[in-house]
Design an enzyme around this catalytic site. Structure first.
Site, PDB file in Angstrom:
ATOM      1  N   LYS A  72      50.509  35.757  42.016  1.00  0.00           N
ATOM      2  CA  LYS A  72      49.081  35.530  41.690  1.00  0.00           C
ATOM      3  C   LYS A  72      48.711  34.059  41.882  1.00  0.00           C
ATOM      4  CE  LYS A  72      49.263  37.069  37.551  1.00  0.00           C
ATOM      5  NZ  LYS A  72      50.659  37.494  37.546  1.00  0.00           N
ATOM      6  N   THR A  74      50.247  31.850  43.680  1.00  0.00           N
ATOM      7  CA  THR A  74      50.360  31.561  45.106  1.00  0.00           C
ATOM      8  C   THR A  74      49.108  32.047  45.839  1.00  0.00           C
ATOM      9  OG1 THR A  74      52.740  31.891  44.835  1.00  0.00           O
ATOM     10  CG2 THR A  74      51.908  31.912  47.090  1.00  0.00           C
ATOM     11  N   ARG A  95      46.409  27.848  35.413  1.00  0.00           N
ATOM     12  CA  ARG A  95      47.010  27.603  34.090  1.00  0.00           C
ATOM     13  C   ARG A  95      48.094  26.532  34.177  1.00  0.00           C
ATOM     14  NH1 ARG A  95      49.229  33.169  32.815  1.00  0.00           N
ATOM     15  NH2 ARG A  95      49.485  33.124  35.055  1.00  0.00           N
ATOM     16  N   LYS A 106      61.891  32.171  35.443  1.00  0.00           N
ATOM     17  CA  LYS A 106      60.867  32.620  36.364  1.00  0.00           C
ATOM     18  C   LYS A 106      60.440  31.567  37.371  1.00  0.00           C
ATOM     19  CE  LYS A 106      56.191  34.148  36.614  1.00  0.00           C
ATOM     20  NZ  LYS A 106      55.663  32.872  37.035  1.00  0.00           N
ATOM     21  N   ALA A 274      50.251  35.354  28.140  1.00  0.00           N
ATOM     22  CA  ALA A 274      49.407  36.501  28.478  1.00  0.00           C
ATOM     23  C   ALA A 274      49.713  37.717  27.614  1.00  0.00           C
ATOM     24  CB  ALA A 274      49.574  36.847  29.946  1.00  0.00           C
ATOM     25  N   PHE A 302      50.074  38.145  34.205  1.00  0.00           N
ATOM     26  CA  PHE A 302      50.662  39.478  34.375  1.00  0.00           C
ATOM     27  C   PHE A 302      49.762  40.404  35.203  1.00  0.00           C
ATOM     28  CE2 PHE A 302      52.740  38.425  30.070  1.00  0.00           C
ATOM     29  CZ  PHE A 302      53.784  37.778  30.682  1.00  0.00           C
ATOM     30  N   PHE A 382      56.130  39.331  52.005  1.00  0.00           N
ATOM     31  CA  PHE A 382      57.461  38.733  51.861  1.00  0.00           C
ATOM     32  C   PHE A 382      58.223  38.904  53.173  1.00  0.00           C
ATOM     33  CE2 PHE A 382      58.711  37.624  47.412  1.00  0.00           C
ATOM     34  CZ  PHE A 382      57.453  37.728  46.861  1.00  0.00           C
ATOM     35  N   TRP A 410      51.943  32.361  51.485  1.00  0.00           N
ATOM     36  CA  TRP A 410      53.235  31.748  51.152  1.00  0.00           C
ATOM     37  C   TRP A 410      53.831  31.097  52.407  1.00  0.00           C
ATOM     38  CZ3 TRP A 410      58.422  32.615  52.460  1.00  0.00           C
ATOM     39  CH2 TRP A 410      59.356  31.992  51.607  1.00  0.00           C
TER      40      TRP A 410
HETATM   41  P1  ADP Z   1      52.676  34.953  39.514  1.00  0.00           P
HETATM   42  O1  ADP Z   1      51.533  33.998  39.455  1.00  0.00           O
HETATM   43  O2  ADP Z   1      52.237  36.343  39.846  1.00  0.00           O
HETATM   44  O3  ADP Z   1      53.568  34.897  38.334  1.00  0.00           O
HETATM   45  P2  ADP Z   1      53.695  33.088  41.448  1.00  0.00           P
HETATM   46  O4  ADP Z   1      52.591  32.886  42.409  1.00  0.00           O
HETATM   47  O5  ADP Z   1      53.921  32.042  40.415  1.00  0.00           O
HETATM   48  O6  ADP Z   1      53.577  34.510  40.748  1.00  0.00           O
HETATM   49  O7  ADP Z   1      55.028  33.309  42.283  1.00  0.00           O
HETATM   50  C1  ADP Z   1      56.261  33.549  41.650  1.00  0.00           C
HETATM   51  C2  ADP Z   1      57.403  33.090  42.559  1.00  0.00           C
HETATM   52  O8  ADP Z   1      57.450  33.933  43.716  1.00  0.00           O
HETATM   53  C3  ADP Z   1      57.235  31.670  43.080  1.00  0.00           C
HETATM   54  O9  ADP Z   1      58.484  31.017  43.013  1.00  0.00           O
HETATM   55  C4  ADP Z   1      56.828  31.824  44.524  1.00  0.00           C
HETATM   56  O10 ADP Z   1      57.335  30.795  45.361  1.00  0.00           O
HETATM   57  C5  ADP Z   1      57.439  33.154  44.901  1.00  0.00           C
HETATM   58  N1  ADP Z   1      56.618  33.837  45.906  1.00  0.00           N
HETATM   59  C6  ADP Z   1      55.305  34.168  45.792  1.00  0.00           C
HETATM   60  N2  ADP Z   1      54.874  34.773  46.911  1.00  0.00           N
HETATM   61  C7  ADP Z   1      55.943  34.825  47.753  1.00  0.00           C
HETATM   62  C8  ADP Z   1      56.147  35.330  49.079  1.00  0.00           C
HETATM   63  N3  ADP Z   1      55.159  35.917  49.732  1.00  0.00           N
HETATM   64  N4  ADP Z   1      57.373  35.219  49.623  1.00  0.00           N
HETATM   65  C9  ADP Z   1      58.398  34.635  48.934  1.00  0.00           C
HETATM   66  N5  ADP Z   1      58.266  34.130  47.686  1.00  0.00           N
HETATM   67  C10 ADP Z   1      57.063  34.226  47.103  1.00  0.00           C
END
Ligand code: ADP
Length: 556
Positions: A72, A74, A95, A106, A274, A302, A382, A410
């Site tokens: 989210k 990202t 946030r 995480k 959350a 979440f 991914f 990403w």
């Molecule tokens: P959320 O906000 O849903 O908790 P984040 O955006 O913080 O998720 O991402 C969680 C982790 O996943 C981060 O370390 C990020 O680098 C990784 N991540 C997010 N999107 C991708 C992607 N498309 N490919 C690989 N890693 C990703």
């Protein structure tokens, strides 16, 4: 090998923060600097923009996530960068990360890959000291409360009925249940206590829903801290310290401005848990973005069953915000998990399982529709996704008439979400019928049942005896007209974290209710919800280091 988030962030040649702020029209003298790349918007400046018309508000939410998060933050950053690439004046409202998850499992909350906010190390570590201020304010309440009990207990506080806990911004399970005041009489009155993680403190939730510092002071005064021996509520106001708390929070109440890897401005401010709280950044920051930009992209913690529901039922209602569109982030790996695949096998292609897991996505779409808002599914790509899986998911969306876009932020930054951004702009131009799901004057039970049935898909709600007697007490005390903040596992639509997909034929059990009167909601606890996490067997801290030049390694 792919670069880590930290390596990508460290390669970014940041612009001075005044240059980034100027892009959105913020004058240099409106910034309170914390080094070259971080600043707070000044109190006077916030006042000067408060009557500006609001731009469009886009919420980024998700399906029920895997343990790692589904992207989210990202997507929020990447979509904001993409909107800026389209020439739309856009800000992001994010946030603040908590140090607990940073050292735990995480990772941070600054996005990932080429869609990040920087300086990533600072934001994830001490940033501008907001967490310190919140921790201090929280622990001032505890210290003063125990001092009252020690100094003759004029307020008649029953030490066994203290509801307010101490806090620390660390995952430390040993502090969940502790005994304080041990030993000699001079050490205070012995009683059972415990710690929350700072982001679960009500100080944080109140900060995030306050309009300004004076409103925050009023909210502090209303916080419940204990009951007397004859069961009367004791508030922070009775301790006489809401002024001191507001003083401690005087700078923390101002939103922080930083930049994305593409040098666009983002406000990062507040980060309530959350589950125990509402999981959205501060109203002050969101409003500042709306007043400054044509588009504001924000996120809620979440999946849509928790973050989006609370954003739409609590934050938007209390702050009178009008959302325009919702982006629902889904990943193929999480869909496969909902289709029955174990975490360790998610990298294997499995179109059938992914399609089975789409029922979880369908429920979250249904929830957003019930709030009367236009939406789009963003598939966060991914490298492990296979062409067959992507094609099947695109087909599923098409067949079910769900607008979708493949998001590659990403890997590519803003360029990877141009299609998503164009579609979001179109959604924002649509009229919508946004309305919260329940009226505040319904009973506590009715409000909880509405959420459980409409958002989780449950058949109904069972209230334990304890919950029933609390509801009776809250009704008597006149606390029943507040919105509900559900505390539920984020892993499942049900209150059992192991149940994947779209469960049916289940009921939710509410075991306890907690009044967060300063924040302005009643928390309804289901299942096991921890407000002080623990560290995993191999905490991320083991892989972190800093060299003699101050360069950090291993922070994600
Ligand atoms: P959320 O906000 O849903 O908790 P984040 O955006 O913080 O998720 O991402 C969680 C982790 O996943 C981060 O370390 C990020 O680098 C990784 N991540 C997010 N999107 C991708 C992607 N498309 N490919 C690989 N890693 C990703």
């Amino acid at each position: 090998m792919a670069k880590t988030d930290l390596e990508i962030a460290q390669e970014c040649v940041m612009e001075p923060i005044e240059k980034v702020a100027a892009k959105i029209g913020i004058p240099a003298d409106s910034l309170e600097h914390y080094g070259k790349y971080k600043a707070k918007l000044s109190f006077d400046y916030l006042k000067s923009i408060e009557n500006n018309p609001h731009g469009k508000l886009v919420l980024v939410t998700a399906i029920n996530p895997t343990k790692a998060g589904e992207g989210k933050s990202t997507t929020t950053v990447g979509l904001g960068d993409a909107l800026n690439r389209l020439g739309k004046k856009t800000m992001m409202a994010l946030r603040e990360p908590s140090l607990g998850p940073v050292f735990g499992l995480k990772g941070g909350a600054t996005g990932g890959g080429y869609a990040q906010v920087v300086p990533m190390e600072d934001i994830n570590l001490h940033f501008t000291g907001d967490m310190h201020a919140i921790t201090t304010a929280n622990n001032l309440v505890s210290a003063c409360l125990d001092n009252v009990i020690h100094q003759g207990n004029e307020l008649n506080i029953d030490p066994e009925k203290v509801t307010f806990k101490r806090c620390l911004d660390m995952n430390d399970r040993t502090l969940r249940n502790i005994t304080i005041g041990c030993g000699a009489k001079a050490n205070g009155v012995e009683r059972k206590d415990g710690f929350n993680i700072t982001v679960a403190s009500e100080i944080m939730a109140a900060l995030c829903l306050a309009d300004d510092l004076m409103d925050l002071k009023k909210r502090f005064g209303k916080m419940l801290v204990a009951y007397t021996y004859d069961d009367k509520p004791v508030y922070v106001h009775d301790l006489g310290i809401e002024g001191a708390l507001a003083m401690v929070m005087k700078d923390a109440v101002l939103p922080n401005i930083v930049q994305t890897l593409e040098h666009n401005p983002a406000l990062i401010h507040g980060g309530p848990f959350a589950n125990i709280a509402h999981g959205c950044n501060s109203v002050i920051a969101t409003k500042a973005c709306l007043e400054l930009a044509d588009y504001t992209v924000t996120e809620a913690g979440f999946g849509a069953d928790l973050g989006a529901e609370k954003f739409l039922d609590i934050k938007c209602r209390l702050a009178d915000l009008k959302p325009n569109a919702v982006v629902i982030v889904a990943t193929i790996r999480a869909l496969k998990q909902h289709g029955g695949i174990a975490l360790e096998d998610l990298k294997e292609e499995n179109v059938e399982a992914m399609l089975a897991g789409c029922e979880n996505l369908a429920k979250h779409i249904d929830t957003v529709q019930q709030f009367g808002l236009p939406y789009i599914v963003a598939i966060n790509e991914f490298v492990t996704d296979t062409p067959a899986e992507v094609a099947a998911l695109e087909k599923w969306c098409e067949e079910n008439n769900h607008p979708m876009s493949l998001s590659q932020v990403w890997a590519k930054g803003g360029e990877g979400a141009i299609d998503l951004a164009n579609k979001v702009v179109a959604l924002c131009d649509q009229e919508n019928n946004y309305a919260p799901l329940y009226d505040l004057d319904k009973t506590i039970e009715e409000k909880i049942e509405t959420i459980a049935k409409k958002v989780y898909g449950a058949d109904g709600v069972d209230f334990t005896e304890e919950a029933q007697s609390q509801i009776a007490k809250f009704n008597e005390l006149g606390w029943d007209k507040l919105p509900i903040c559900m505390a539920k596992t984020q892993m499942s639509l049900s209150d059992d974290g192991k149940v994947m997909g779209r469960p049916t034929g289940f009921r939710i059990t509410v075991r306890e209710l907690r009044p967060s009167l300063g924040a302005g909601f009643i928390v309804a606890l289901t299942g096991k919800v921890l407000t002080m996490p623990g560290l995993p067997k191999h905490p991320s801290a083991l892989d972190m280091d800093v060299d003699e030049d101050g360069k950090i390694v291993g922070l994600f």
